[in-house]
Design a protein around this motif. Structure first.
Motif, PDB file in Angstrom:
ATOM      1  N   PHE A  90      -2.225   3.884  -2.783  1.00 51.31           N
ATOM      2  CA  PHE A  90      -3.250   2.872  -2.536  1.00 51.31           C
ATOM      3  C   PHE A  90      -4.386   3.433  -1.699  1.00 51.31           C
ATOM      4  N   TYR A  91      -4.091   4.246  -0.695  1.00 50.81           N
ATOM      5  CA  TYR A  91      -5.116   4.773   0.190  1.00 50.81           C
ATOM      6  C   TYR A  91      -5.984   5.813  -0.512  1.00 50.81           C
ATOM      7  N   ILE A  92      -5.418   6.519  -1.483  1.00 49.03           N
ATOM      8  CA  ILE A  92      -6.223   7.428  -2.298  1.00 49.03           C
ATOM      9  C   ILE A  92      -7.196   6.636  -3.158  1.00 49.03           C
ATOM     10  N   LEU A  93      -6.706   5.544  -3.758  1.00 55.22           N
ATOM     11  CA  LEU A  93      -7.569   4.681  -4.558  1.00 55.22           C
ATOM     12  C   LEU A  93      -8.688   4.093  -3.710  1.00 55.22           C
ATOM     13  N   LEU A  94      -8.342   3.618  -2.518  1.00 52.66           N
ATOM     14  CA  LEU A  94      -9.330   3.017  -1.626  1.00 52.66           C
ATOM     15  C   LEU A  94     -10.365   4.042  -1.190  1.00 52.66           C
TER      16      LEU A  94
END
Length: 322
Positions: A90-94
């Motif tokens: 999720f943090y990579i996507l964000l």
């Protein structure tokens, strides 16, 4: 003397009946019927494709089963949201989504303003129209065409830039497979494709500036640059502010088709965004609920950014969007 005359003489007024109110509403509709006819297609579009689908956000709180439908699917509350936030991906996507949009905001957003001011300074109308047509044309090309042009420009095998580097005795550069180039390539594509189209609203705002202000500035001895800085830019500032606020509302959105066409396994770490995640997880793997949860999260982020930006703009003394 009847009741109406007695009430008028005493300074009182009878409450409007519903029939009188309905008659006045109908008269307004008849008077502005052509305007409402122009509004009707847009209203129908938003009603069908924007408002009615909002019923589907309930899927984000269910283990959605297409065969059972929304009413028959199991309710799981915020389970999909917690799984999304706890996923290390999720943090990579964000990060990818916000940084791609941030680069676009910094390098792309000011260019239509600059281009519209430059076009407004062209004194020959035919030359201005010619330039407008040229800079508008890329907007009408599909992202498939733009991605193909990028491939024939930057690829190692057939890209003319690498052929030029080799002819000069230099080593070729893997532009399309190097993660450090990916965000810059996306930004350059957006600049080339959409800068001209983005000038339309700003040119309309510039055209609305009172010519007498320029005449007064000329009398005072102001040159063209001084007129642009003191008259043109302040006059279109409200338009710039509104479009900036609206642009911040799309900070969680990245052009899905553009990213999908440009990404490859070597750049996935910097290319994977929320839109591609929804495609692979929600459509290809059939997990519709998590895809809906991601879409709702994006909408909430956009709403928060718009509210914050509008509040800051009003505090700075400008007019916001509401």
């Amino acid at each position: 003397m009847n009741l109406e005359q007695s009430t008028k003489s005493s300074g009182l007024s009878l409450p409007r009946t519903s029939s009188t109110h309905n008659r006045k509403v109908w008269q307004r509709l008849v008077t502005g019927r052509y305007v409402y006819m122009l509004i009707l297609p847009g209203f129908i579009y938003f009603a069908i494709f924007k408002f009615l689908p909002m019923w589907g956000v309930l899927i984000a709180f269910q283990n959605y089963n297409p065969f059972a439908g929304i009413s028959g699917s199991e309710w799981v509350g915020f389970e999909h949201f917690s799984n999304l936030f706890l996923d290390k991906h999720f943090y990579i996507l964000l990060r990818n989504t916000l940084l791609i949009n941030l680069m676009s905001l910094i390098f792309f957003f000011p260019l239509p303003i600059l281009l519209s001011v430059m076009l407004n300074e062209v004194r020959h109308e035919w030359f201005m129209k010619l330039n407008q047509s040229i800079v508008y044309m890329p907007h009408f090309l599909s992202w498939v065409v733009v991605a193909s042009m990028t491939f024939f420009t930057l690829s190692v095998d057939v890209g003319f830039i690498n052929k030029l580097l080799i002819s000069l005795g230099m080593d070729s550069i893997s532009f399309l497979s190097e993660p450090k180039f990916f965000w810059g390539i996306l930004t350059l594509q957006n600049i080339w494709k959409e800068t001209g189209w983005g000038t339309i609203i700003f040119l309309a705002a510039v055209a609305g500036v009172d010519p007498q202000r320029y005449e007064a500035a000329v009398v005072d001895g102001a040159g063209r640059l001084r007129q642009i800085w003191n008259i043109t830019l302040p006059a279109i500032r409200p338009t710039i502010v509104i479009l900036l606020i609206l642009r911040l509302g799309h900070m969680a959105d990245v052009g899905f088709e553009q990213v999908l066409l440009m990404m490859n396994p070597l750049v996935n770490d910097v290319a994977d965004v929320f839109d591609t995640y929804v495609y692979y997880r929600g459509i290809q793997q059939g997990d519709i609920s998590i895809g809906t949860a991601v879409g709702m999260f994006k909408g909430v982020v956009g709403l928060i950014l718009v509210v914050i930006a509008n509040y800051v703009v009003k505090k700075l003394g400008h007019e916001g969007i509401y």
